[in-house]
Write a protein that holds these residues in place. Structure first.
Motif, short mmCIF file in Angstrom:
data_model
loop_
_atom_site.label_atom_id
_atom_site.label_comp_id
_atom_site.label_asym_id
_atom_site.label_seq_id
_atom_site.Cartn_x
_atom_site.Cartn_y
_atom_site.Cartn_z
N ALA A 115 0.83 -1.05 -0.03
CA ALA A 115 0.00 0.07 0.19
C ALA A 115 0.84 1.16 0.03
O ALA A 115 0.47 2.41 -0.76
N GLY A 116 1.88 1.14 0.68
CA GLY A 116 2.73 2.26 0.68
C GLY A 116 3.56 2.52 -0.71
O GLY A 116 3.44 3.83 -0.92
N GLU A 117 4.02 1.56 -1.41
CA GLU A 117 4.63 1.85 -2.57
C GLU A 117 3.53 2.33 -3.63
O GLU A 117 3.76 3.49 -4.44
N ILE A 118 2.28 1.78 -3.66
CA ILE A 118 1.28 2.28 -4.35
C ILE A 118 0.92 3.84 -4.20
O ILE A 118 0.69 4.55 -4.85
N PHE A 119 0.73 4.06 -2.71
CA PHE A 119 0.76 5.58 -2.44
C PHE A 119 1.83 6.47 -2.90
O PHE A 119 1.45 7.50 -3.46
#
Length: 478
Positions: free
Chosen positions: A290-294
Motif C-alpha cells: 500500500a505504501g509503494e502504491i501511495f
C-alpha cells in the motif's frame, strides 16, 4: 491491594515529573532567550480582543476562522492577564504550556494503559514532545490553538481504545464527545469521524444518533450562535474557511510551480507512467504494498495536477488554481465517506491502529490541503508519539528521520522569517545576512522549495503508515 496500586502509581508519577519538568525547563529557557518574539497570529488574537473591547464582533475582524472555543479561551486568558497585571502573550504562553502538560499526562496514561512499556513511553514523550524543537516553537512562539486539538483527539483515542477492550457503550459515547469538542476547537477533526464507524455498527440506532449529536452538536451550536450575530463574516471566515493559502505541499506547487515549460510536463508524466508500469510488472508475482502504491500515486498526482493547472491557465480562461480548495474539499468528503464504509465492517480498532489512523488522516490533509499552517503539526504529533511506542522498529526509524527533518525545517524558518517570530533575530539581533535570508525564505517560490524535504517526509510517513494499516500490524513495543 492499595500497596500494589501505590507501587504502580509511584513510577508513573516519577516518569511524568521528569517529562513535565524537562518540558517546562526547555520552554522557560526558550522564552527567556527569545523574549516577546511571536507570530502574527498572536497579533491577530490581540486585535480580536481589541475589537471586542470597542464593542465590535471579533468575528468581523476576519482573524477568527473556527467555532468559538478559541475566542472564549483568549477572552478568559486576557481577563486573567489583566487581573495578574501581566502581558496577554505571557498569559497565553502559560495557558498553552498547561494544555500541553495535560496532553502529556493523557498520552502517557493512554499508552501505558494499553500495553506500552513505561520506560519507552517516558523516552518517547521526552524526545517527541518535551524536548522536541517543533513542539517548543509551536507553544512558545507560534501561539496558536492547535495543541487543544491534539489533547482532545488524544482523549477521543483513549476512550475509543477503552471501548475496543470493554465494548462499553459509554466509552464510545465519550470518544464521540471528545471528538465533538475537538471539532468545536477546530473543524479539522471532522475528518476523523470514520474512527467511530466500527463502534457505531455495534450500537442501536438511538445510540448512533446520540453519538452523532455529540460529534456535531457542540460545534453546530457554537457556530449557530455566532452565525446569528455576524452571518456574513461567519459564513465567509468560519464555514467557508479552508485554511489560508500556503507555500507547502501540493497546493504550494500548484501555486508556484505551474509556469514551467509545458513540454516538460509530457516528459514528467511519461516518466512516472513508465515507473508505474515497471513497478507493476516487477511486482506481478508479489503485489506492491500500500505504501509503494501511495508513493507512486502521489508522485503522479503531484506532477499531473501541476501540469493540468498549467494547461488550463495556458489554453483556457478557467482559473484552476482558484478551484483547488473546492476540489480538495470534495475529495475529502469522498475519502471520509469511503473510509466510513471501509471501517464499518471491522472490529473496533485498538490504540495503535487508532493512533495510526489519526496520524495518516491528518498528515494527508496537511500535505494535500489548500493551505499550510506550521502549527498544524500538533494535530498529529501526539498520535505519532503513541505509534512510536506501540509499533515496530522500522516505523520508529522512519519517525526518527522525520523528527530530524521537521526540527531542521521549523528551526530555520522560525529563526528568520519575521511574521512567524524570527527567534534568531530576537536572540542575536538583526544583521544583514539574516535579513537577506529571511527575504529569500519569505519568497513564496523559495519557501515551497525549502519545504520540499518536509513534504517528501510527510509522504514517506503516510506511506509507511498505510503499509501498516493494510497489514493490520499489531503493537511491537520498544
Amino acid at each position: 491491594m492499595p500497596l500494589v496500586r501505590s507501587r504502580r502509581v509511584r513510577p508513573a508519577i516519577r516518569d511524568l515529573a521528569l517529562v513535565l519538568g524537562a518540558s517546562w525547563l526547555a520552554r522557560g529557557l526558550f522564552v527567556l532567550a527569545i523574549g516577546d518574539a511571536h507570530s502574527l497570529d498572536v497579533d491577530y488574537w490581540e486585535g480580536a480582543l481589541a475589537a471586542q473591547d470597542a464593542g465590535q464582533n471579533p468575528y468581523e475582524t476576519g482573524v477568527l476562522n473556527w467555532p468559538p472555543l478559541w475566542l472564549m479561551v483568549i477572552v478568559g486568558v486576557d481577563y486573567l492577564a489583566n487581573v495578574a497585571d501581566v502581558a496577554f502573550w505571557s498569559a497565553l504562553r502559560v495557558y498553552l504550556v498547561l494544555v500541553e502538560s495535560f496532553l502529556v499526562v493523557a498520552l502517557y496514561a493512554t499508552i501505558v494503559s494499553n500495553g506500552g512499556e513505561r520506560v519507552a513511553t517516558r523516552r518517547a514523550l521526552l524526545v517527541g514532545i518535551a524536548l522536541n524543537p517543533v513542539a517548543i516553537i509551536l507553544i512558545c512562539q507560534q501561539g496558536n490553538s492547535d495543541v487543544q486539538v491534539g489533547l482532545l483527539v488524544t482523549l477521543a483515542v483513549a476512550a475509543l481504545a477503552a471501548h475496543a477492550r470493554s465494548r462499553d457503550v459509554v466509552m464510545w459515547l465519550a470518544g464521540s464527545l471528545f471528538l465533538g469538542l475537538g471539532v468545536l476547537a477546530k473543524t479539522a477533526p471532522l475528518v476523523l469521524a470514520p474512527l467511530l464507524a466500527p463502534g457505531a455498527r455495534l450500537l442501536t440506532w438511538s445510540g448512533r444518533g446520540l453519538g452523532a449529536a455529540l460529534v456535531l452538536g457542540p460545534a453546530a451550536l457554537g457556530v449557530g450562535v455566532i452565525l446569528v450575530l455576524a452571518p456574513t463574516a461567519v459564513w465567509d471566515h468560519v464555514i467557508g474557511y479552508r485554511s489560508t493559502r500556503g507555500f507547502f505541499g501540493l497546493s504550494g506547487m500548484v501555486t508556484e510551480f505551474g509556469a514551467f515549460e509545458f513540454r516538460f510536463a509530457v516528459v514528467s508524466l511519461a516518466a512516472l507512467a513508465a515507473l508505474g508500469a515497471i513497478s507493476c510488472l516487477w511486482r506481478r508475482s508479489s503485489p506492491s504494498s500500500a505504501g509503494e502504491i501511495f508513493l507512486i500515486g502521489s508522485a503522479t498526482a503531484v506532477v499531473g495536477v501541476v501540469w493540468l493547472v498549467t494547461a488550463f491557465d495556458r489554453f483556457t480562461d478557467f482559473d484552476a488554481r482558484e478551484r483547488y480548495s473546492t476540489a480538495f474539499t470534495l475529495a475529502v468528503v469522498v475519502a471520509v465517506a469511503w473510509l466510513c464504509y471501509r471501517l464499518w465492517g471491522e472490529e473496533p480498532p485498538g490504540e495503535s491502529r487508532l493512533f495510526l489512523l489519526v496520524a495518516v488522516i491528518f498528515m494527508s490533509v496537511v500535505a494535500f490541503g489548500p493551505g499550510y499552517g506550521a502549527q498544524y503539526a500538533y494535530w498529529f504529533l501526539p498520535a505519532l508519539v503513541g505509534t512510536y511506542v506501540l509499533l515496530d522498529d522500522g516505523w520508529r526509524t522512519v519517525l526518527r528521520v522525520a523528527w530530524i527533518v521537521a526540527a531542521l525545517t521549523y528551526g530555520v524558518e522560525y529563526a528568520f522569517v519575521p511574521f512567524i517570530g524570527a527567534w534568531a533575530v530576537a536572540m542575536f539581533g538583526e544583521t544583514r545576512w539574516m535579513t537577506d535570508l529571511a527575504d529569500e525564505l519569505a519568497t513564496p517560490h523559495h519557501w515551497v522549495v525549502f519545504r520540499l524535504p518536509l513534504f517528501v517526509t510527510y509522504l514517506v510517513v503516510i506511506a509507511a503508515g498505510l503499509d501498516r494499516l493494510a497489514r493490520r500490524d499489531e503493537a511491537a513495543s520498544a
